[in-house]
Design an enzyme around this catalytic site. Structure first.
Site, PDB file in Angstrom:
ATOM      1  N   ARG A  52       0.853  -1.184   0.000  1.00  0.00           N
ATOM      2  CA  ARG A  52       0.000   0.000   0.000  1.00  0.00           C
ATOM      3  C   ARG A  52       0.892   1.239   0.000  1.00  0.00           C
ATOM      4  NH1 ARG A  52      -4.057  -1.522   4.999  1.00  0.00           N
ATOM      5  NH2 ARG A  52      -4.902  -3.480   4.152  1.00  0.00           N
ATOM      6  N   ASP A  54       1.658   5.136  -0.101  1.00  0.00           N
ATOM      7  CA  ASP A  54       0.907   6.264   0.432  1.00  0.00           C
ATOM      8  C   ASP A  54       0.631   7.305  -0.644  1.00  0.00           C
ATOM      9  OD1 ASP A  54       0.825   5.203   2.999  1.00  0.00           O
ATOM     10  OD2 ASP A  54       2.686   6.194   3.626  1.00  0.00           O
ATOM     11  N   ARG A 197       9.927   6.548   4.707  1.00  0.00           N
ATOM     12  CA  ARG A 197       9.961   8.006   4.826  1.00  0.00           C
ATOM     13  C   ARG A 197      10.417   8.442   6.214  1.00  0.00           C
ATOM     14  NH1 ARG A 197       4.173   9.755   3.209  1.00  0.00           N
ATOM     15  NH2 ARG A 197       5.006  11.822   3.735  1.00  0.00           N
TER      16      ARG A 197
END
Length: 252
Positions: A52, A54, A197
Site C-alpha cells: 500500500r 501512500d 519516509r
C-alpha cells in the site's frame, strides 16, 4: 471452469493519487486499475496489491493479482489497458500464476528508493525531494548502516496501525550519488506503514547535524515514533522492485 489467477506488473507516477488503496472520496491507483478491468472484461474484478503505497508515492514496479473464470489473452489485455489508462499508469505484463500465489503475502523482498536532488530543477521538483542544503552523506551512510543491526522498527512505524509485528529483515540500506542526484536504496522482506519516509527523515537529521550517528541506536531501542525524525516528503519515494519465488509463475 476453475478460476485462474493472474499477476499484473505495473508502474505509476503517484503524484495525482491518494495512494494505492481504494479510498471512499479520493482517487487511488487500485480504483483506476479495477475500473480498467471492469471496462475491458465487462465484469467487476477486484485486485490485491503487493503493498500500500501512500499518497504521492510512486512505483516503478508494483504487482497486483486478480482471478478470472474465463480464458483471456494477457498480451491483448495489457495492450487494451494501456490504451485506456491515463498516462501516469502503465501495465508492463500480465502473467498466469499458481492459484496459491498472492501479490502481497508471496513476496519475499521489496526494494524502495528515496530520490533526492541536490539543487532545484524544474524537471525534478515534482518527482524528487529537493535539498537546498547538502547534508553530510558519509554520516548518513554510517547511520543507515546501523539499521542492519536491528529487526524491530516500531520507532519508524505509523502509529495506530493494525500490524501484529514490527519485525523486518533489512538486507540493504545504502546511499548512491551521481552528480546532483542522491538515491537511498533500502531492501527488506517487509516494510511498515510510513517506515521508509520515517527512516529517511531521521537520516537527514543526522546529515544536518541535528542527531549523531549513535542516536540511531537510542531511537531504535526506544520503539517510540516520537523519538525519530519527521517523515520525508512523499514525492521522493519509489517502490522499485518486488521479488517472488520462481515457482509461482506458470510458464506457457
Amino acid at each position: 471452469m476453475q478460476k485462474q489467477r493472474y499477476f499484473i506488473e505495473l508502474a505509476y507516477d503517484g503524484t495525482a493519487y491518494h495512494g494505492w488503496q481504494r479510498q471512499p472520496q479520493s482517487i487511488s491507483v487500485q480504483e483506476v486499475l479495477e475500473d480498467g478491468l471492469l471496462k475491458m472484461l465487462r465484469a467487476k474484478t477486484y485486485v490485491t496489491g503487493a503493498g500500500r503505497t501512500d499518497t504521492g508515492v510512486h512505483a516503478t514496479q508494483m504487482f497486483a493479482h486478480f482471478d478470472w473464470e474465463c480464458e483471456l489473452d494477457p498480451i491483448q489485455l495489457t495492450y487494451r489497458l494501456n490504451r485506456w489508462f491515463p498516462k501516469d499508469i502503465s501495465v508492463f505484463e500480465i502473467k498466469k500464476v499458481t492459484d496459491k500465489a498472492h501479490a502481497r503475502f508471496s513476496a519475499t523482498h521489496r526494494s524502495y528508493e528515496y530520490r533526492f536532488h541536490l539543487r532545484p530543477d524544474p524537471f525534478k521538483n515534482r518527482s524528487r525531494y529537493i535539498l537546498y542544503r547538502i547534508p553530510d552523506i558519509a554520516l548518513m551512510q554510517k547511520a543507515a548502516d546501523v539499521l542492519l543491526d536491528y529487526t524491530d522498527f516500531e520507532c519508524f512505524s505509523r502509529t495506530n496501525t493494525d500490524v501484529k509485528t514490527y519485525l523486518c529483515d533489512i538486507s540493504e540500506a545504502r546511499f548512491e550519488q551521481n552528480g546532483f542526484e542522491l538515491i537511498f536504496h533500502i531492501t527488506a522482506n517487509r516494510f511498515l506503514r510510513n517506515m521508509v519516509r520515517a527512516v529517511v527523515g531521521t537520516l537527514l537529521e543526522v546529515g544536518y547535524g541535528k542527531l549523531e550517528v549513535e542516536d540511531m541506536h537510542r531511537i531504535l531501542k526506544s520503539k517510540d515514533r516520537g523519538k525519530a525524525g519527521a517523515s520525508a516528503p512523499a514525492q521522493g519515494l519509489y517502490l522499485t522492485r518486488v521479488r517472488y519465488p520462481q515457482e509461482i509463475w506458470i510458464d506457457e
